[in-house]
Design a protein around this motif. Structure first.
Motif, PDB file in Angstrom:
ATOM      1  N   ILE A  35      21.112 -32.771 -64.375  1.00 62.54           N
ATOM      2  CA  ILE A  35      21.489 -32.624 -65.787  1.00 62.54           C
ATOM      3  C   ILE A  35      20.782 -31.427 -66.414  1.00 62.54           C
ATOM      4  O   ILE A  35      21.406 -30.634 -67.130  1.00 62.54           O
ATOM      5  N   ALA A  38      22.448 -28.347 -65.149  1.00 62.76           N
ATOM      6  CA  ALA A  38      23.751 -28.146 -65.800  1.00 62.76           C
ATOM      7  C   ALA A  38      23.561 -27.531 -67.176  1.00 62.76           C
ATOM      8  O   ALA A  38      24.279 -26.597 -67.559  1.00 62.76           O
ATOM      9  N   LYS A  39      22.586 -28.031 -67.914  1.00 59.40           N
ATOM     10  CA  LYS A  39      22.304 -27.490 -69.246  1.00 59.40           C
ATOM     11  C   LYS A  39      21.869 -26.032 -69.152  1.00 59.40           C
ATOM     12  O   LYS A  39      22.363 -25.177 -69.903  1.00 59.40           O
ATOM     13  N   HIS A  42      24.786 -23.831 -68.278  1.00 59.25           N
ATOM     14  CA  HIS A  42      25.663 -23.662 -69.443  1.00 59.25           C
ATOM     15  C   HIS A  42      25.096 -22.613 -70.398  1.00 59.25           C
ATOM     16  O   HIS A  42      25.819 -21.759 -70.899  1.00 59.25           O
ATOM     17  N   MET A  50      27.306 -24.653 -63.498  1.00 58.73           N
ATOM     18  CA  MET A  50      27.215 -25.821 -64.373  1.00 58.73           C
ATOM     19  C   MET A  50      28.103 -26.945 -63.841  1.00 58.73           C
ATOM     20  O   MET A  50      27.668 -28.101 -63.754  1.00 58.73           O
ATOM     21  N   VAL A  54      27.078 -30.741 -62.912  1.00 61.69           N
ATOM     22  CA  VAL A  54      27.722 -31.856 -63.605  1.00 61.69           C
ATOM     23  C   VAL A  54      28.358 -32.792 -62.582  1.00 61.69           C
ATOM     24  O   VAL A  54      28.201 -34.018 -62.673  1.00 61.69           O
ATOM     25  N   SER A  57      25.695 -34.894 -60.958  1.00 55.08           N
ATOM     26  CA  SER A  57      25.210 -35.963 -61.829  1.00 55.08           C
ATOM     27  C   SER A  57      26.243 -37.080 -61.957  1.00 55.08           C
ATOM     28  O   SER A  57      25.882 -38.262 -61.953  1.00 55.08           O
ATOM     29  N   MET A  91      28.162 -37.031 -69.406  1.00 56.38           N
ATOM     30  CA  MET A  91      28.355 -36.006 -68.389  1.00 56.38           C
ATOM     31  C   MET A  91      29.832 -35.749 -68.097  1.00 56.38           C
ATOM     32  O   MET A  91      30.196 -34.649 -67.689  1.00 56.38           O
ATOM     33  N   ARG A  96      31.209 -35.840 -75.939  1.00 54.36           N
ATOM     34  CA  ARG A  96      30.831 -34.492 -76.356  1.00 54.36           C
ATOM     35  C   ARG A  96      31.334 -34.100 -77.730  1.00 54.36           C
ATOM     36  O   ARG A  96      30.607 -33.520 -78.497  1.00 54.36           O
ATOM     37  N   SER A 103      25.284 -32.731 -75.699  1.00 55.03           N
ATOM     38  CA  SER A 103      25.500 -33.829 -74.750  1.00 55.03           C
ATOM     39  C   SER A 103      24.462 -33.787 -73.644  1.00 55.03           C
ATOM     40  O   SER A 103      23.903 -34.816 -73.266  1.00 55.03           O
ATOM     41  N   TYR A 104      24.207 -32.603 -73.114  1.00 55.82           N
ATOM     42  CA  TYR A 104      23.206 -32.481 -72.060  1.00 55.82           C
ATOM     43  C   TYR A 104      21.824 -32.844 -72.595  1.00 55.82           C
ATOM     44  O   TYR A 104      21.067 -33.548 -71.940  1.00 55.82           O
ATOM     45  N   GLU A 105      21.503 -32.377 -73.767  1.00 57.21           N
ATOM     46  CA  GLU A 105      20.189 -32.666 -74.349  1.00 57.21           C
ATOM     47  C   GLU A 105      20.023 -34.166 -74.595  1.00 57.21           C
ATOM     48  O   GLU A 105      18.973 -34.737 -74.316  1.00 57.21           O
TER      49      GLU A 105
END
Length: 124
Positions: A35, A38-39, A42, A50, A54, A57, A91, A96, A103-105
């Motif tokens: 995750i 991915a962040k 991005h 990314m 994703v 995950s 994810m 989102r 969303s990632y955070e």
């Protein structure tokens, strides 16, 4: 088979003698790394990278949701299943609303306390 995949297989085989808590700790650490990666990808606008993170995950979360015996721990199991489902929705983009970084955070913030708990040394 490449050298990297052989090394990964060897490292994974070393974990076969671990207890279930250690295995879950490692799975959650890998989920957390996926995750965060991915962040980061991005933010660097590396969307292909990314997507790989994703997908990793989502695979981990799908296996957790599909294979853990949540009913064995009653209401706590229901809460835990909802937790994993929430992460999976984040994810997959279901939560989102067009805001990928948030969303990632949020997923990172949700997962971090659990990862820390898994890595505490059990008192014996």
């Amino acid at each position: 088979m490449t050298m990297n995949s052989a090394l990964r297989a060897y490292k994974a085989s070393q974990q076969l003698n671990q207890n279930p808590r250690d295995i879950l700790a490692n799975v959650h650490a890998e989920l957390y790394r996926a995750i965060v990666s991915a962040k980061d990808a991005h933010e660097q606008k590396k969307l292909d990278v990314m997507c790989e993170h994703v997908a990793r995950s989502v695979r981990i979360l799908t296996v957790l949701v599909a294979t853990l015996n949540f009913s064995a721990v009653g209401r706590n199991g229901t809460t835990l299943r909802a937790f994993y489902q929430r992460l999976l929705n984040l994810m997959n983009g279901g939560d989102r609303g067009g805001n990928v970084p948030n969303s990632y955070e949020l997923a990172i913030q949700l997962l971090q306390p659990l990862c820390k708990e898994f890595h505490k040394t059990p008192q014996g």
